[in-house]
Scaffold this active site. Structure first.
Site, short mmCIF file in Angstrom:
data_model
loop_
_atom_site.label_atom_id
_atom_site.label_comp_id
_atom_site.label_asym_id
_atom_site.label_seq_id
_atom_site.Cartn_x
_atom_site.Cartn_y
_atom_site.Cartn_z
N ASP A 1 -5.64 1.30 2.69
CA ASP A 1 -5.13 0.26 3.58
C ASP A 1 -6.06 -0.95 3.56
OD1 ASP A 1 -2.95 1.81 4.42
OD2 ASP A 1 -4.10 2.71 6.04
N LYS B 1 0.87 -1.19 0.00
CA LYS B 1 0.00 0.00 0.00
C LYS B 1 0.90 1.23 0.00
CE LYS B 1 -2.32 3.56 1.94
NZ LYS B 1 -1.88 4.65 2.86
N GLY C 1 -4.68 11.10 -1.30
CA GLY C 1 -5.27 12.20 -0.54
C GLY C 1 -4.76 13.58 -0.90
N LYS D 1 -4.87 0.88 10.66
CA LYS D 1 -3.79 0.19 9.95
C LYS D 1 -3.48 -1.15 10.62
CE LYS D 1 -1.63 4.47 8.33
NZ LYS D 1 -2.03 4.30 6.92
N GLY E 1 1.13 8.45 1.87
CA GLY E 1 1.90 9.30 2.77
C GLY E 1 2.96 10.12 2.04
#
Length: 346
Positions: free
Chosen positions: A245, A90, A126, A304, A93
């Site tokens: 996730d 995944k 995001g 997570k 970030g």
């Protein structure tokens, strides 16, 4: 300069890597240097380049060719262990926003694919979604860490994730020498969504109802790298935004993956949330559940960890939450004893 060329059917590719060891030599930054995990869960060899060099090598000079060969040869047991195994990653970030980290992730995926592993990349997006919402003067709203997604926002989420982020990643992987195929949950009915229980407050935020990996298996068998955007439709065709996730964990379980790896913006699970040096290198399901009960795992780390627990309960061998801020963290996690975060075992 190392050149790799393949003319095997049904695809061919060629690429060059101007220092083949760069992606195998860990970042020596003291703030990101972790001790090895227990050997009973990892092979007893490491690609860590901080070991003592032969006398002929000085710190002022680059490693000699023989030393480079030694490092590469030490990776052989890891390659043998994971060759032909599915690794679900995944991606999110800081690794998505930093060009250097994005390049690091792409090169790691290509290297893993070239030595015989079967990586599958799942992504969100995001920051890109927020960027386009801001351009359209649409406020971004979150509740309990989930994006409130009305019909307009859902349309933008689909366009950004499927049309921009996904195809950009596919292009980068292709340019690096492997062959990637971009998909979303819609394609081949890979994922079927359903609304989350509190959909009245969150809108078109979904969870995974079913996984049909049929479309992935031939791609993986032929050596392609699937790149999957975390959106899917329900049985009526309504699109939903799903946490990446969650998508990665459910795909890993459905495929019987060897490893699930979540790239994050933290070092991993910490024994003390206020102490970055208290990293838990390895823990089992029972131990991590106790940490949740004791309040040591909290906030955004809880979903997570629960994602990892669910995938392990469904047959995934190990699940890792690793530091995506660290260059070549995927190689550290898969091909070294030290790892790059926290590994949860079943």
């Amino acid at each position: 300069m190392a050149t790799v060329t393949s003319n095997a059917s049904p695809k061919s590719f060629s690429f060059s890597i101007s220092n083949p060891l760069q992606s195998l030599i860990p970042n020596k930054s003291p703030s990101l240097s972790y001790p090895p995990r227990k050997n009973h869960h990892r092979l007893g060899l490491s690609v860590n380049a901080s070991v003592s060099a032969p006398p002929s090598i000085t710190t002022a000079n680059a490693p000699s060719p023989d030393y480079r060969v030694e490092i590469l040869s030490e990776s052989l047991p890891f390659i043998q262990k994971f060759r032909g195994k599915t690794i679900v990653v995944k991606y999110g970030g800081a690794a998505m926003t930093s060009p250097e980290l994005k390049s690091s992730v792409v090169s790691d995926l290509v290297l893993l694919s070239c030595v015989g592993l079967c990586p599958i990349l799942v992504h969100g997006g995001g920051p890109d979604i927020n960027h386009y919402l801001k351009q359209l003067n649409i406020p971004a709203e979150f509740r309990d860490g989930l994006r409130v997604t009305d019909a307009t926002t859902m349309e933008i989420v689909s366009m950004v994730l499927v049309g921009k982020v996904n195809k950009n990643l596919v292009s980068l992987i292709n340019a690096a020498g492997a062959t990637a195929v971009g998909l979303s949950g819609h394609d081949g009915r890979l994922l079927t969504a359903r609304p989350v229980p509190n959909s009245a407050q969150l809108g078109f935020v979904g969870e995974v109802a079913r996984v049909d990996p049929s479309v992935l298996r031939p791609l993986v068998d032929y050596g392609y790298i699937p790149v999957i955007a975390s959106v899917a439709a329900d049985d009526s065709g309504q699109a939903y935004n799903i946490n990446a996730d969650t998508v990665a964990g459910e795909l890993a379980a459905a495929l019987g993956a060897e490893k699930l790896i979540l790239l994050t913006d933290v070092a991993g699970i910490l024994e003390d949330k206020e102490d970055p040096s208290s990293l838990v290198k390895e823990i089992d399901i029972k131990g991590v559940k106790k940490m949740i009960a004791d309040g040591k795992v909290a906030g955004g780390m809880i979903p997570k960890v629960k994602c990892c627990i669910r995938s392990l309960a469904q047959g995934v061998k190990t699940a890792s939450i690793i530091d995506g801020r660290r260059q070549h963290s995927l190689l550290h996690e898969i091909m070294s004893d030290e790892g790059a975060g926290t590994m949860i075992t079943g």
